[in-house]
Design a protein around this motif. Structure first.
Motif, short mmCIF file in Angstrom:
data_model
loop_
_atom_site.label_atom_id
_atom_site.label_comp_id
_atom_site.label_asym_id
_atom_site.label_seq_id
_atom_site.Cartn_x
_atom_site.Cartn_y
_atom_site.Cartn_z
N LYS A 170 89.61 85.90 -16.92
CA LYS A 170 88.65 84.97 -16.31
C LYS A 170 88.84 83.55 -16.82
N ALA A 171 89.66 83.34 -17.86
CA ALA A 171 89.87 82.00 -18.41
C ALA A 171 90.97 81.24 -17.67
N VAL A 172 91.75 81.94 -16.86
CA VAL A 172 92.82 81.29 -16.10
C VAL A 172 92.22 80.68 -14.83
N THR A 173 92.52 79.41 -14.58
CA THR A 173 92.06 78.75 -13.36
C THR A 173 92.86 79.27 -12.18
N PRO A 174 92.19 79.88 -11.19
CA PRO A 174 92.93 80.44 -10.06
C PRO A 174 93.58 79.35 -9.21
N ARG A 175 94.84 79.60 -8.86
CA ARG A 175 95.59 78.68 -8.00
C ARG A 175 96.13 79.45 -6.80
N SER A 176 96.48 78.73 -5.78
CA SER A 176 97.07 79.34 -4.60
C SER A 176 98.33 80.10 -5.01
N GLY A 177 98.43 81.34 -4.55
CA GLY A 177 99.57 82.19 -4.89
C GLY A 177 99.25 83.21 -5.97
N HIS A 178 98.20 82.98 -6.76
CA HIS A 178 97.80 83.96 -7.78
C HIS A 178 97.25 85.23 -7.13
N ILE A 179 97.49 86.35 -7.79
CA ILE A 179 96.80 87.58 -7.44
C ILE A 179 95.46 87.52 -8.16
N VAL A 180 94.37 87.70 -7.43
CA VAL A 180 93.05 87.52 -8.01
C VAL A 180 92.16 88.74 -7.73
N ILE A 181 91.11 88.82 -8.51
CA ILE A 181 90.00 89.72 -8.22
C ILE A 181 88.90 88.81 -7.67
N ALA A 182 88.41 89.16 -6.50
CA ALA A 182 87.34 88.38 -5.88
C ALA A 182 86.19 89.32 -5.54
N VAL A 183 85.02 88.73 -5.44
CA VAL A 183 83.84 89.48 -5.02
C VAL A 183 83.53 89.03 -3.59
N VAL A 184 83.64 90.00 -2.67
CA VAL A 184 83.38 89.74 -1.25
C VAL A 184 82.27 90.69 -0.81
N ASP A 185 81.16 90.12 -0.39
CA ASP A 185 80.00 90.93 0.04
C ASP A 185 79.62 91.96 -1.02
N GLY A 186 79.66 91.53 -2.30
CA GLY A 186 79.24 92.40 -3.39
C GLY A 186 80.27 93.43 -3.83
N GLU A 187 81.46 93.42 -3.25
CA GLU A 187 82.51 94.38 -3.60
C GLU A 187 83.69 93.64 -4.22
N PHE A 188 84.29 94.25 -5.26
CA PHE A 188 85.51 93.69 -5.85
C PHE A 188 86.69 94.01 -4.95
N VAL A 189 87.56 93.01 -4.74
CA VAL A 189 88.81 93.20 -4.03
C VAL A 189 89.92 92.53 -4.82
N CYS A 190 91.11 93.05 -4.69
CA CYS A 190 92.31 92.47 -5.30
C CYS A 190 93.19 91.97 -4.16
N LYS A 191 93.44 90.67 -4.14
CA LYS A 191 94.24 90.05 -3.07
C LYS A 191 94.98 88.84 -3.63
N GLN A 192 95.90 88.31 -2.84
CA GLN A 192 96.58 87.07 -3.21
C GLN A 192 95.77 85.89 -2.66
N LEU A 193 95.46 84.95 -3.54
CA LEU A 193 94.68 83.78 -3.16
C LEU A 193 95.57 82.77 -2.44
N GLN A 194 95.12 82.31 -1.29
CA GLN A 194 95.81 81.24 -0.58
C GLN A 194 94.78 80.14 -0.30
N LEU A 195 95.10 78.93 -0.74
CA LEU A 195 94.25 77.77 -0.53
C LEU A 195 95.04 76.75 0.27
N ARG A 196 94.45 76.31 1.37
CA ARG A 196 95.13 75.32 2.21
C ARG A 196 94.07 74.45 2.88
N ALA A 197 94.18 73.16 2.70
CA ALA A 197 93.27 72.19 3.32
C ALA A 197 91.81 72.53 3.05
N GLY A 198 91.52 72.93 1.80
CA GLY A 198 90.15 73.22 1.43
C GLY A 198 89.62 74.56 1.93
#
Length: 148
Positions: free
Chosen positions: A83-111
């Motif tokens: 949790k101390a690593v700042t997530p960047r585009s391309g990282h594999i992350v754990i995210a909370v979507v609708d109260g559920e944990f998911v593991c996906k690749q983060l993509q950030l583009r144009a906000g």
């Protein structure tokens, strides 16, 4: 004592205060043609130091399903999440979507954010207007156990 929090178990898991040392033969292992070992002298490496950079912010989770298989993450793998690593585009992350944990690749583009599956059988997650999606941590390692 250092602890990792295992979300599967719902409790902290103690990581020994002493390093976890295993033999490092110093040899490269070829996955193609065999190569004779030139030097079998063993030194020790500390797996905890190799895998855990921020002990107070590192947690374990167990992967379920095959949506990340092309990223090398398979059902049953233990994921180290920092949790101390700042997530960047391309990282594999754990995210909370609708109260559920998911593991996906983060993509950030144009906000805009997209959580991309690493298996074409699964849809990407593109947050809808007003939907709360929180990037919870960055996956820093996937530990797999080979069948015996």
């Amino acid at each position: 004592m250092t602890y990792l929090y295992d979300l599967q178990a719902g409790a902290p898991v103690a990581v020994a205060a002493l390093p976890l040392l295993v033999a490092d033969l110093g040899a490269v292992v070829h996955a193609g043609f065999p190569s004779p070992a030139e030097d079998l002298g063993a030194k020790r490496i500390d797996l905890t130091a190799q895998l855990v950079k921020h002990p107070q912010a590192t947690f374990t989770m167990r992967a379920r399903g095959d949506s990340m298989r092309e990223a090398g993450i398979f059902d049953g793998d233990v994921l180290l999440v920092d949790k101390a690593v700042t997530p960047r585009s391309g990282h594999i992350v754990i995210a909370v979507v609708d109260g559920e944990f998911v593991c996906k690749q983060l993509q950030l583009r144009a906000g805009r954010m997209k959580l991309k599956a690493a298996n074409p059988s699964y849809p990407d997650i593109v947050p809808r207007e007003g939907q709360v999606v929180e990037v919870w941590g960055v996956v820093t390692a996937s530990i797999k156990t080979m069948p015996l």
